[in-house]
Write a protein that holds these residues in place. Structure first.
Motif, short mmCIF file in Angstrom:
data_model
loop_
_atom_site.label_atom_id
_atom_site.label_comp_id
_atom_site.label_asym_id
_atom_site.label_seq_id
_atom_site.Cartn_x
_atom_site.Cartn_y
_atom_site.Cartn_z
N LYS A 162 19.06 -13.78 -0.24
CA LYS A 162 19.28 -13.87 -1.67
C LYS A 162 17.92 -14.02 -2.35
CE LYS A 162 20.34 -17.79 -3.60
NZ LYS A 162 21.05 -19.01 -4.06
N TYR A 163 17.61 -13.11 -3.24
CA TYR A 163 16.34 -13.17 -3.96
C TYR A 163 16.59 -13.85 -5.31
CZ TYR A 163 14.66 -9.86 -0.49
OH TYR A 163 14.29 -9.25 0.69
N ASP A 164 15.92 -14.97 -5.54
CA ASP A 164 16.20 -15.69 -6.78
C ASP A 164 14.96 -15.91 -7.65
OD1 ASP A 164 16.48 -19.09 -5.40
OD2 ASP A 164 14.93 -17.55 -5.24
N THR A 165 13.82 -15.42 -7.21
CA THR A 165 12.62 -15.49 -8.03
C THR A 165 12.03 -14.08 -8.11
OG1 THR A 165 12.16 -17.75 -7.34
CG2 THR A 165 10.34 -16.52 -8.33
N TRP A 166 11.79 -13.62 -9.33
CA TRP A 166 11.33 -12.24 -9.55
C TRP A 166 10.09 -12.24 -10.43
CZ3 TRP A 166 13.85 -7.89 -7.57
CH2 TRP A 166 15.08 -8.15 -6.94
N GLY A 167 9.24 -11.26 -10.17
CA GLY A 167 8.14 -11.01 -11.08
C GLY A 167 8.60 -10.16 -12.25
N GLN A 168 7.65 -9.84 -13.12
CA GLN A 168 8.00 -9.10 -14.34
C GLN A 168 7.96 -7.60 -14.13
OE1 GLN A 168 5.00 -10.15 -13.64
NE2 GLN A 168 3.69 -8.40 -14.15
N GLY A 169 7.39 -7.17 -13.02
CA GLY A 169 7.36 -5.75 -12.70
C GLY A 169 6.05 -5.07 -13.10
N THR A 170 5.75 -3.99 -12.39
CA THR A 170 4.60 -3.16 -12.73
C THR A 170 5.03 -1.70 -12.64
OG1 THR A 170 2.25 -2.72 -12.25
CG2 THR A 170 3.67 -3.13 -10.36
N GLN A 171 4.62 -0.90 -13.61
CA GLN A 171 5.07 0.48 -13.70
C GLN A 171 4.23 1.39 -12.81
OE1 GLN A 171 7.65 1.97 -15.84
NE2 GLN A 171 7.23 3.63 -14.39
N VAL A 172 4.91 2.23 -12.06
CA VAL A 172 4.26 3.27 -11.26
C VAL A 172 4.79 4.61 -11.72
CG1 VAL A 172 4.04 4.27 -8.97
CG2 VAL A 172 3.89 1.79 -9.26
N ALA A 173 3.88 5.50 -12.07
CA ALA A 173 4.27 6.85 -12.50
C ALA A 173 3.51 7.85 -11.64
CB ALA A 173 3.96 7.06 -13.97
N VAL A 174 4.26 8.72 -10.97
CA VAL A 174 3.65 9.75 -10.12
C VAL A 174 3.93 11.10 -10.77
CG1 VAL A 174 3.51 10.74 -7.82
CG2 VAL A 174 4.11 8.32 -8.11
N SER A 175 2.89 11.70 -11.27
CA SER A 175 3.05 12.94 -12.02
C SER A 175 1.74 13.70 -12.06
CB SER A 175 3.49 12.62 -13.46
OG SER A 175 3.56 13.80 -14.23
N SER A 176 1.88 15.03 -12.08
CA SER A 176 0.70 15.87 -12.21
C SER A 176 0.42 16.19 -13.67
CB SER A 176 0.90 17.16 -11.42
OG SER A 176 2.07 17.82 -11.83
N GLN A 233 0.86 -1.18 0.00
CA GLN A 233 0.00 0.00 0.00
C GLN A 233 0.89 1.23 0.00
OE1 GLN A 233 -3.48 0.30 -0.10
NE2 GLN A 233 -3.02 2.49 -0.35
N MET A 234 0.72 2.07 -0.99
CA MET A 234 1.56 3.24 -1.14
C MET A 234 0.70 4.50 -1.04
SD MET A 234 4.07 1.94 -4.22
CE MET A 234 2.82 2.13 -5.48
N ASN A 235 0.94 5.30 -0.03
CA ASN A 235 0.19 6.53 0.19
C ASN A 235 1.12 7.74 0.07
OD1 ASN A 235 -2.10 4.97 0.80
ND2 ASN A 235 -1.55 4.89 2.96
N SER A 236 0.53 8.89 -0.07
CA SER A 236 1.30 10.14 -0.16
C SER A 236 2.42 10.03 -1.18
CB SER A 236 1.86 10.52 1.22
OG SER A 236 0.83 10.64 2.16
N LEU A 237 2.07 9.56 -2.34
CA LEU A 237 3.08 9.30 -3.36
C LEU A 237 3.75 10.58 -3.84
CD1 LEU A 237 1.23 6.46 -5.23
CD2 LEU A 237 3.56 6.30 -4.30
N LYS A 238 5.02 10.44 -4.15
CA LYS A 238 5.84 11.56 -4.63
C LYS A 238 6.39 11.21 -6.01
CE LYS A 238 7.44 12.29 0.13
NZ LYS A 238 8.64 12.40 1.00
N SER A 239 6.84 12.22 -6.71
CA SER A 239 7.38 11.98 -8.04
C SER A 239 8.58 11.04 -7.99
CB SER A 239 7.78 13.30 -8.69
OG SER A 239 8.72 13.98 -7.89
#
Length: 122
Positions: free
Chosen positions: A108-122, A82-88
């Motif tokens: 050691k992290y050896d399993t990764w997801g593909q990622g999801t993009q977060v963009a904080v912009s006005s 949960q991400m609140n008060s997001l900043k650029s």
């Protein structure tokens, strides 16, 4: 084989909120710690937070303390960020990752997801 899939990213204005989801399949979430990472354009990947198998939160990056909350729901095989008060400066690709079964956060992290993009912009 363990698989992780992130979702929930998107475009949000500064001050807004998003909830990222990491869905675990291929094995029980109960066996794994899960970490959230992010990579901003032109920067190295950094660990944002991690939660271990016993639901005890291990860490938050200083830059997100008080704004982000990690949690897990074993019944849904899901870990949330949960991400609140997001900043650029929160803009980036967010990944969830797991260390080997029964290993703890910050190993050691050896399993990764593909990622999801977060963009904080006005």
């Amino acid at each position: 084989q363990l698989q992780l899939v992130e979702s929930g990213g998107g475009l949000v204005q500064p001050g807004g909120s998003l909830r990222l989801t990491c869905t675990v399949s291929g094995s029980s979430l109960d066996y794994y710690a899960i970490g959230w990472f992010r990579q901003a354009p032109g920067k190295e990947r950094e660990e944002v937070s991690c939660i271990n198998r016993r639901n005890y939160v291990i860490s938050y990056a200083d830059s997100v303390k008080g704004r982000f909350t990690i949690s897990r729901d074993s019944a849904k095989s899901t870990v949330y960020l949960q991400m609140n008060s997001l900043k650029s400066e929160d803009t980036g690709v967010y990944y969830c990752a797991a260390p080997p079964e029964s290993w703890s956060c910050r190993t050691k992290y050896d399993t990764w997801g593909q990622g999801t993009q977060v963009a904080v912009s006005s």
